[in-house]
Design a protein around this motif. Structure first.
Motif, PDB file in Angstrom:
ATOM      1  N   UNK A  99       0.799  -1.010   0.046  1.00  0.00           N
ATOM      2  CA  UNK A  99       0.018  -0.004  -0.203  1.00  0.00           C
ATOM      3  C   UNK A  99       0.922   1.239   0.088  1.00  0.00           C
ATOM      4  N   UNK A 100       0.355   2.484  -0.718  1.00  0.00           N
ATOM      5  CA  UNK A 100       0.884   3.634  -0.771  1.00  0.00           C
ATOM      6  C   UNK A 100       2.063   3.838  -1.976  1.00  0.00           C
ATOM      7  N   UNK A 101       3.334   3.320  -1.629  1.00  0.00           N
ATOM      8  CA  UNK A 101       4.317   3.285  -2.550  1.00  0.00           C
ATOM      9  C   UNK A 101       4.501   4.980  -3.234  1.00  0.00           C
ATOM     10  N   UNK A 102       4.492   5.810  -2.249  1.00  0.00           N
ATOM     11  CA  UNK A 102       4.591   7.161  -2.677  1.00  0.00           C
ATOM     12  C   UNK A 102       6.056   7.504  -2.916  1.00  0.00           C
ATOM     13  N   UNK A 103       6.911   7.026  -2.222  1.00  0.00           N
ATOM     14  CA  UNK A 103       8.304   7.417  -2.453  1.00  0.00           C
ATOM     15  C   UNK A 103       9.317   6.387  -3.051  1.00  0.00           C
TER      16      UNK A 103
ATOM     17  N   UNK B 197      -2.926  12.502   0.178  1.00  0.00           N
ATOM     18  CA  UNK B 197      -2.834  13.961   0.351  1.00  0.00           C
ATOM     19  C   UNK B 197      -3.080  14.517   1.797  1.00  0.00           C
ATOM     20  N   UNK B 198      -4.177  13.789   2.059  1.00  0.00           N
ATOM     21  CA  UNK B 198      -4.811  14.207   3.457  1.00  0.00           C
ATOM     22  C   UNK B 198      -3.710  14.148   4.685  1.00  0.00           C
ATOM     23  N   UNK B 199      -2.858  13.229   4.609  1.00  0.00           N
ATOM     24  CA  UNK B 199      -1.864  12.945   5.659  1.00  0.00           C
ATOM     25  C   UNK B 199      -0.625  13.633   5.448  1.00  0.00           C
ATOM     26  N   UNK B 200      -0.560  14.429   4.101  1.00  0.00           N
ATOM     27  CA  UNK B 200       0.654  15.065   3.634  1.00  0.00           C
ATOM     28  C   UNK B 200       1.759  14.235   3.429  1.00  0.00           C
ATOM     29  N   UNK B 201       1.354  13.020   2.746  1.00  0.00           N
ATOM     30  CA  UNK B 201       2.517  12.057   2.422  1.00  0.00           C
ATOM     31  C   UNK B 201       2.944  12.346   1.239  1.00  0.00           C
ATOM     32  N   UNK B 202       2.471  12.881   0.261  1.00  0.00           N
ATOM     33  CA  UNK B 202       2.855  12.812  -1.094  1.00  0.00           C
ATOM     34  C   UNK B 202       1.847  12.277  -2.220  1.00  0.00           C
ATOM     35  N   UNK B 203       2.485  12.138  -3.364  1.00  0.00           N
ATOM     36  CA  UNK B 203       1.825  11.660  -4.414  1.00  0.00           C
ATOM     37  C   UNK B 203       2.515  10.312  -5.094  1.00  0.00           C
ATOM     38  N   UNK B 204       1.890   9.190  -5.188  1.00  0.00           N
ATOM     39  CA  UNK B 204       2.641   8.070  -5.925  1.00  0.00           C
ATOM     40  C   UNK B 204       2.888   8.307  -7.251  1.00  0.00           C
TER      41      UNK B 204
END
Lengths: 433, 433
Positions: free
Chosen positions: B247-251, B275-282
């Motif tokens: 899950x996520x794989x933003x970075x 987005x909501x947790x400020x993590x970024x965009x996959x």
């Protein structure tokens, strides 16, 4: 009609929650808000148990007839989309198709809690007819475009249309219709045209609308052309000497933000359209901190592709956190004025956007007992992050219920859809090619 | 039961549109798709005029009981949100509250066209009960966390729970329940723990779930700790020797993408939560081009705050265009497999996710005659950009109708909400403080 809302939990436009109040409405106005049942009798009492009572929502950048082009010309950048798809398609527009497109748009907006919208398009008298019939409110304008620096602005046919429209329609439908002046954008106007239109607006007490700094290309080319940004250009031309509403503002500089704050220009945030057309993301934090009035718009259905202002708010509420990689970048409470009173202010409707005695009765009831709205620990979080258009139980504009429990009360939705399909099939055959 | 869908316009999982077909369903399976009315009689015939028939939707990263914490701990970054709000709140969880949270989540998911979800949480047997009762499908797992490198993995109580859960529940509810193994994340596990859990999964033919590269901090600290990225770490520990869902794989790095493609790891995109947790965009374009199986998840309601997979798809469809500033960055047609067959594949359900004879009857009917879905020039554009959960007319999973025309057919929604509120009020009083 007079209404009494009882057991009302109110989300105020400044993001405060007030519990268990009465709200009285007489004709188009809120006459009482308070803890005690007001005297007198009411035509109808509405029990708000399980609901949230909010000020109506404002969608302050739209091109309502463009529902006709929803899904037409997808996955293209703004300039190609406009020049290769939309402009040629618009050549086929008629007053009838414009009316039909606006009716469908209004139906969609009403079902999403929108009580008023700001619209910029051709044949605005047909949109005015749709507004008049359906009970929604709107600031309408026929945009001016002028490419020839030698053209006399008063001879521009679009300006003439805009002027005639203002003369005939401003204040119509018991004031629900306000006519604005507008220039489409910097890149579609000469300095002379913008000056002339702005002066006309100033002289006649009208507001100005424009697109501003939507794309990086627009920003760069404006600087090349005029030695200043679109905001600087509009300032110079006097467009900000009247209350103005500038859509997009994706590429504004710090100086642009100062100009907009100082001149009271509303920045209309259109996050979905700006993402979908690859334009970018408006610097909302800087603009909020800089004191700019931020309101919200869907843009036209052709570039969104919905006219759902709740979905738009939710996107704005989460987008900037992700872009800045700071979950605290924006707060849910900041979204409440953005979707309500800031929009009303941008339209020059100073008696709208708040649940207060003396204000126009623009009221939305949201279902707080839905699968996506329970539990609620923080009303602003529920409002900004969990809410969707399914949860709109009632939309009231100027004291008239437009939509309740899935039913439209001021329009025949089957007729609207039938006419839309007929228009679309007969006038827009070539779009299907 | 047997069903015949007639006049069906089908959006296939590879984004093709097939018009005016018949689809026959017998028990839990699609038995016919074609232009001629199949022989035999059917218990019910469903006319699909004005609808779009699609494969059911897959929400393949969720923590369903976290509806209990929807809107609790807002506007905080991931680590603060977890350690200061969620982990302490989770200490108060009981089997009963977990069941109630999952029931509400399932109701919400069903109304959004979800036929199957992937879940990682405590008390998974209670979520299994909810899945079993409601007719939805799910891949469930009890995640392993292990902070002590000296701990014997087989002594970890979470692993024991995960193992018992797999032994008891894998394949239950006529195969609707699949049990996966999982490690919560790299930063909540030792190398030993991941190796041991992965070996167990390999030995028992179970899939693996994990969170991967959600935040920049996680990525950086993993490299400091292990000299490699989370993907590199999981590869080294054997977690990718079984079919895995990350899950996520933003970075993720380019090398991570190669690893995931080569090992057949599904990347679960959770754009709203990120987005909501400020993590970024996959980096979805790179991952699609790199051949990674991309599926879609809402994450838990506490970080989204909806469990609306259609809204999630629409966000994915427009977000990457805006971030890359390229309106052609992703195409609407690419969203169709992402929300359907790619999710089924990630769950190891190779007979799901397509409208084909022999496949499980997971079918969603969408209303194409709604204010936001007309006109339609391009079915994929309508699907990806205009659609919302209001438009879900019917959700069928394994040949059983779970939801139709606003009604739940396998659960008592008033009872679900009532019990949820009771649980929330009695067990979670302190959350309101």
């Amino acid at each position: 009609m007079s209404y009494l809302f009882k057991n009302a939990n109110i989300l105020t436009s400044d993001a405060d929650e007030k519990k268990q109040l009465f709200v009285a409405v007489d004709k188009n106005t809120i006459t009482y808000v308070g803890p005690d049942r007001p005297q007198g009798s009411f035509d109808r009492t509405i029990d708000c148990t399980g609901k949230l009572l909010c000020p109506g929502f404002y969608n302050v950048h739209c091109h309502s007839p463009m529902t006709l082009f929803r899904g037409y010309g997808e996955d293209l950048p703004l300039d190609k989309w406009l020049t290769e798809r939309i402009f040629p398609a618009e050549d086929h527009l008629t007053p009838e198709s414009t009316y039909s497109g606006s009716m469908l748009a209004i139906a969609e907006m009403i079902s999403c809690g929108t009580v008023s919208f700001t619209d910029m398009y051709m044949f605005p008298e047909m949109t005015a007819k749709a507004v008049s019939e359906t009970g929604i409110k709107a600031n309408l304008t026929r945009p001016v475009l002028s490419f020839d620096p030698n053209e006399k602005p008063e001879d521009n046919f679009r300006f003439s249309e805009a002027k005639s429209f203002a003369e005939e329609f401003n204040g119509e439908a018991d004031g629900r219709i306000i006519v604005d002046m507008s220039v489409h954008a910097e890149y579609t106007n000469t300095e002379r045209s913008v000056r002339f239109t702005s002066e006309y607006a100033l002289e006649h007490g009208l507001l100005m609308q424009m697109h501003l700094s939507e794309t990086e290309k627009e920003q760069r080319e404006c600087i090349e052309r005029h030695g200043t940004t679109p905001a600087g250009f509009f300032l110079r031309c006097g467009a900000f000497d009247v209350p103005a509403s500038a859509a997009h503002c994706v590429w504004v500089t710090d100086e642009d933000i100062s100009i907009m704050a100082e001149k009271g220009v509303t920045a209309v945030h259109n996050p979905a359209s700006n993402l979908k057309l690859g334009s970018g993301v408006m610097p909302i934090r800087k603009m909020l901190d800089g004191g700019v009035n931020i309101a919200l718009g869907t843009d036209g259905a052709s570039s969104n592709n919905m006219l759902d202002i709740i979905s738009e708010m939710r996107l704005a509420a989460i987008l900037h956190k992700g872009i800045s990689r700071n979950a605290s970048e924006t707060r849910s409470s900041e979204m409440v004025p953005i979707i309500t009173v800031n929009g009303a202010r941008s339209q020059g409707r100073n008696d709208c956007g708040m649940i207060k005695p003396g204000f126009k009765a623009d009221i939305v009831l949201l279902d707080m007992d839905s699968v996506n709205t329970i539990p609620s620990y923080d009303i602003c979080a529920s409002f900004a992050y969990s809410m969707k258009s399914d949860n709109v139980f009632m939309t009231m504009a100027d004291g008239k219920i437009l939509y309740e429990n899935g039913e439209y009360l001021t329009l025949d939705i089957e007729k609207v859809k039938h006419e839309f399909r007929y228009i679309q099939e007969h006038y827009f055959d070539y779009l299907k090619g």
